[in-house]
Design an enzyme around this catalytic site. Structure first.
Site, PDB file in Angstrom:
ATOM      1  N   LYS A  80       0.858  -1.192   0.000  1.00  0.00           N
ATOM      2  CA  LYS A  80       0.000   0.000   0.000  1.00  0.00           C
ATOM      3  C   LYS A  80       0.892   1.240   0.000  1.00  0.00           C
ATOM      4  CE  LYS A  80      -3.930   1.747   2.799  1.00  0.00           C
ATOM      5  NZ  LYS A  80      -4.832   1.397   3.924  1.00  0.00           N
ATOM      6  N   SER A 115      -9.793  -0.951   7.246  1.00  0.00           N
ATOM      7  CA  SER A 115      -9.263  -0.753   5.890  1.00  0.00           C
ATOM      8  C   SER A 115      -8.567  -1.941   5.255  1.00  0.00           C
ATOM      9  CB  SER A 115      -8.306   0.428   5.872  1.00  0.00           C
ATOM     10  OG  SER A 115      -9.049   1.603   5.710  1.00  0.00           O
ATOM     11  N   SER A 124      -9.742   1.517   3.060  1.00  0.00           N
ATOM     12  CA  SER A 124      -8.871   2.303   2.224  1.00  0.00           C
ATOM     13  C   SER A 124      -7.845   1.489   1.434  1.00  0.00           C
ATOM     14  CB  SER A 124      -8.134   3.346   3.075  1.00  0.00           C
ATOM     15  OG  SER A 124      -7.281   2.731   4.012  1.00  0.00           O
TER      16      SER A 124
END
Ligand code: GLN
Length: 480
Positions: free
Chosen positions: A77, A176, A152
């Protein structure tokens, strides 16, 4: 449309590379898939670095070493730092920032033979549930590209579900990792708070943030976490423990041996307001668990109804403090021609942060301000304690909790973007976990009538991660 068939698992790739197959070949294949990504899940491909790392792994294997993640391609990420790689947390304010160091979690995976091949898209600074707040634009759900992948960590979940990589790292502050994994049909694991070092994770809410894996099997999630977890001198909140036991937690288990005799707590409120397709899968899981020899018990989390409100006070308060370092002087974006120092700060931040991030900084600054601290921040901390106590009481009556990950399946792109409150409510089942610091995992458990994936969540007491993973492997096997 259905996703591409998943790539081989991390465990399978590592076994093949340890047996003499070339890491370079495994990495080349993943690079090609990442470069052909049509979902906007991948925002940067690290071809040269990845191939050099693959060659280094091949050399080590030839020299007789055995590496638990030999040649396993991973994606990270965009808020997880890797030395020499640009990381923006998908924000304009970090444009051009190249990390001078590597996150502990990534350094440990690389030392074990894993190869970082790409950075994944995410909501700006991990604030969001749909991956629509990224400066790089939204990610599409691999199962239906007109829908959101969740957030997210939407890019990481989509990359795994689309078969680009077997493992992608995400971060989970209020859901997330679990929510996008659930909406894309992948496994998403948030370890106990303090199990994985946060060193090198761009901070959002430091008392809530955890790095964790998104994978296609529970065994891969267990292996990866056993390697990246454990004490770290760079993070004082990382517990002085090791987690080698996690790697074996799911080994050669039949579902019934993983589940027999377990007491699984069900919170009645978690069945309320669910989409019918989600409700049906939850009911199917309950039936299957009983058939596998588990016992279901009803438990209560009386203060959980306040969790979303508590989270949006505490997480925004922490975020407003963490994000104050982005001042236009030290990192990334700086406004053109400021006239005063105050204008440099205000304009750089105003231009660099997106709408949702600005909303949260303002909310967080407000709840921490002298006049309102007692009414909001302090009160929220007190309710957080009540939520922790609720979990302790529940786990006195059961081993694990089972429930939905999200009240709905993946919604349409744009559907909730203009309604922050609706967006915040999509994390209603995942947020209390972070407030209590307990571990939780989202496992794919079939699909609704239209074929959209449904994830179910198991939660466990702090440090019962091995039990959680074992049961999750059993539960996932029951969905077949
Ligand atoms: N969706 C939640 C939020 O917007 C949780 C995000 C997260 O876990 N990073 O804050």
């Amino acid at each position: 449309m259905s996703p591409r068939p998943p790539t081989a698992s991390a465990i399978e790739i590592a076994a093949a590379v340890n047996a003499g197959q070339s890491a370079r070949v495994a990495v080349e294949a993943a690079l090609a898939r990442a470069e052909a990504d049509t979902l906007n899940a991948i925002i940067r491909v690290h071809r040269a670095r990845a191939l050099a790392a693959a060659d280094a792994v091949d050399t080590r294997i030839k020299a007789g070493e055995s590496l638990p993640l030999a040649g396993v391609p991973i994606a990270v990420k965009d808020n997880v730092l890797v030395r020499g790689i640009e990381a923006n947390a998908c924000s304009k304010i970090l444009k051009g920032f190249v990390s001078p160091y590597t996150a502990t979690a990534v350094a440990r995976l690389e030392a074990a033979g894993a190869i970082v091949i790409a950075s994944t898209n995410m909501d700006e600074f991990a604030m969001g549930s749909s991956n629509e707040t990224s400066v790089f634009g939204p990610v599409k759900n691999p199962v239906d590209p007109t829908r959101i992948p969740g957030g997210s960590s939407g890019g990481s979940a989509a990359a795994v579900a689309a078969g680009i990589v077997p493992v992608a790292l995400g971060s989970d502050t209020g859901g997330s990792i679990r929510q996008p994994a659930g909406l894309c049909g992948a496994v998403g694991y948030k370890p106990t708070y303090g199990l994985v070092s946060r060193y090198g994770l761009i901070a959002f809410g430091s008392s809530l943030d955890q790095i964790g894996p998104i994978t296609s099997t529970v065994a891969d999630a267990a292996l990866v976490t056993s390697i990246m977890g454990g004490a770290d001198a760079h993070d004082a909140t990382c517990a002085p423990r090791t987690h080698a036991e996690l790697a074996a937690a799911t080994a050669s288990l039949s579902p019934s041996s993983a589940l027999r005799g377990l007491k699984i707590g069900i919170v009645p409120e978690h069945a309320e307001g669910l989409q019918p397709g989600v409700r049906a899968r939850l009911d199917a899981a309950k039936t299957a668990l009983i058939a596998a020899g588990a016992q279901l018990v009803e438990v209560r989390l009386p203060h959980e109804k306040a969790a979303v409100a508590v989270y949006y006070v505490l997480a925004t308060g922490e975020a407003s403090s963490n994000l104050s370092r982005f001042d236009g002087v030290r990192y990334g974006h700086r406004t053109a021609k400021p006239e005063t120092l105050g204008e440099l700060y205000a304009k750089s931040r105003g231009e660099g942060f997106g709408r949702e991030v600005r909303r949260r900084i303002m909310l967080g600054t407000y709840v921490l301000s002298t006049g309102y601290y007692d009414a909001y921040y302090k009160k929220a901390q007190q309710v957080r304690r009540l939520i922790c106590n609720d979990y302790a009481n529940a786990f006195a009556q059961c081993d694990l909790l089972l429930g939905p990950v999200s009240p709905t399946t993946a919604f349409k792109l744009g559907e909730k973007l203009s309604d922050p409150l609706q967006m915040y409510l999509s994390d209603i089942f995942t947020i209390a976990t972070n407030l209590a610091g307990v571990p939780a995992i989202s496992v794919p458990f079939g699909a609704d009538a239209t074929g959209l994936p449904v994830g179910l969540q198991l939660q466990a007491p702090q440090w019962a991660d091995a039990l959680l993973l074992r049961a999750a492997a059993g539960l996932m096997a029951l969905s077949a």
